[in-house]
Write an enzyme that holds these catalytic residues in place. Structure first.
Site, PDB file in Angstrom:
ATOM      1  N   SER A   1      -0.962  34.678  32.782  1.00  0.00           N
ATOM      2  CA  SER A   1      -1.216  34.698  34.221  1.00  0.00           C
ATOM      3  C   SER A   1      -1.953  33.429  34.657  1.00  0.00           C
ATOM      4  O   SER A   1      -1.432  32.328  34.502  1.00  0.00           O
ATOM      5  CB  SER A   1      -1.977  35.963  34.590  1.00  0.00           C
ATOM      6  OG  SER A   1      -2.000  36.160  35.974  1.00  0.00           O
TER       7      SER A   1
ATOM      8  N   ASP B   1       7.054  41.880  38.384  1.00  0.00           N
ATOM      9  CA  ASP B   1       5.956  40.924  38.476  1.00  0.00           C
ATOM     10  C   ASP B   1       6.232  39.968  39.635  1.00  0.00           C
ATOM     11  O   ASP B   1       7.282  39.326  39.672  1.00  0.00           O
ATOM     12  CB  ASP B   1       5.851  40.146  37.158  1.00  0.00           C
ATOM     13  CG  ASP B   1       4.699  39.159  37.134  1.00  0.00           C
ATOM     14  OD1 ASP B   1       3.959  39.067  38.129  1.00  0.00           O
ATOM     15  OD2 ASP B   1       4.541  38.469  36.110  1.00  0.00           O
TER      16      ASP B   1
ATOM     17  N   HIS C   1       3.400  42.965  35.176  1.00  0.00           N
ATOM     18  CA  HIS C   1       2.437  41.903  34.933  1.00  0.00           C
ATOM     19  C   HIS C   1       1.265  42.439  34.107  1.00  0.00           C
ATOM     20  O   HIS C   1       0.848  43.588  34.253  1.00  0.00           O
ATOM     21  CB  HIS C   1       1.931  41.348  36.267  1.00  0.00           C
ATOM     22  CG  HIS C   1       1.096  40.123  36.132  1.00  0.00           C
ATOM     23  ND1 HIS C   1       1.630  38.873  35.932  1.00  0.00           N
ATOM     24  CD2 HIS C   1      -0.258  39.956  36.158  1.00  0.00           C
ATOM     25  CE1 HIS C   1       0.658  37.985  35.848  1.00  0.00           C
ATOM     26  NE2 HIS C   1      -0.496  38.612  35.972  1.00  0.00           N
TER      27      HIS C   1
END
Length: 313
Positions: free
Chosen positions: A155, A249, A279
């Protein structure tokens, strides 16, 4: 999705405020509470060392090194945790780093970079590139092969890894051989198809707006390649890339675009896409069997990339 549902119910019980009323400190407290729902996956055969180095501002940057069993020099993966640049730390990525060290057979260098909004951009980015320069000066001490140095992250950590790979393209003293990007933030653009899909699983468009709002000093910084690596004009010199994406995501489409640009420029790209995951699924290793299966595949792909030229493999 049962895990996410349980976390959502707990946040309601704790009276989680609306996102636009949530302070960074509150977010970190709720994040720690959410993490109590995760169970770590036991990983043996890895030694762990905690240390630190001094960043360019004189700041102390904590580092945790994971070393697998076995003789000979190892490749190294400098890893940056996720958390929207606002929360997360070395502890939050401990299980993932142990797993990668053990099953990809690599030294993993986990970096506790400074968090926003107390330290806005480019503080985290500076800590990232300083950590890579630091470990590059320590190869002999940690039994690391200087020709196999990877950057990695999930991320926002994937964002720092991708930005670092760009930074070191023109630096002769450090050479990045691989980048391993897990559901990374690659562009300050909240208008892609996956953002428009309005997924409500874990990461949302509203959360990304909140994260960027705390990370950046002003939104004009979103145009910089160290914030939006996808905007790098020439990508042909970027290192071999292992890219991981998840269907549900908001960041999916920018990663797809990055993969296509790299492939079109002749960069070797190994792209693992998981159509049934969300995610931050890597945080669910010990709870969600599908997450564990995906991590097994990711670790194997990383091992194959890092050890591709080794005769014994």
């Amino acid at each position: 999705m049962a895990l996410l549902k349980n976390i959502e119910e707990k946040m309601i019980e704790l009276e989680h405020p609306p996102l636009d009323h949530l302070t960074p400190e509150q977010s970190r407290n709720f994040y720690q509470e959410a993490r109590t729902h995760f169970k770590e996956l036991p990983v043996e055969g890895v030694s762990v060392t905690d240390t630190y180095f001094r960043g360019r501002s004189g700041n102390e940057v904590p580092v945790r090194l994971y070393t697998p069993e076995g003789e000979g020099t190892h490749p190294a993966v400098v890893y940056f945790h996720g958390g929207g640049w606002v929360f997360g730390d070395i502890e939050s990525s401990d299980n993932v780093c142990r797993y990668l060290s053990r099953y990809a057979h690599t030294v993993v260098v986990s970096v506790g970079y400074r968090l926003a909004p107390e330290y806005k951009y480019p503080a985290a980015f500076y800590d990232a590139i300083d950590s890579i320069a630091w470990i590059s000066s320590q190869f002999a001490k940690w039994n690391i092969d200087p020709e196999r140095l990877a950057v990695a992250g999930e991320s926002s950590g994937g964002n720092l890894a991708a930005a670092s790979a760009i930074y070191f393209l023109d630096k002769e003293d450090v050479e990045i051989s691989h980048q391993f990007l897990i559901t990374p933030v690659l562009d300050y653009n909240l208008n892609t198809l996956s953002y428009k899909a309005d997924y409500r699983y874990n990461l949302t468009k509203e959360k990304m707006e909140w994260f960027f709002g705390h990370y950046l000093n002003d939104y004009g910084e979103g145009d910089e390649v160290f914030v939006s690596p996808l905007r790098l004009r020439k990508v042909d010199r970027l290192p071999r890339t292992l890219l991981v994406t998840a269907e549900y995501d908001p960041l999916r489409e920018e990663a797809f675009s990055f993969a296509e640009r790299l492939k079109g420029a002749g960069v070797v790209v190994d792209h693992l896409h998981y159509e049934d995951l969300v995610h931050s699924f890597i945080s669910m290793l010990g709870v969600v069997s599908r997450s564990k299966e995906a991590m097994q595949e990711m670790a194997l792909a990383l091992k194959e990339a890092l050890h591709a030229d080794m005769v014994h493999l």
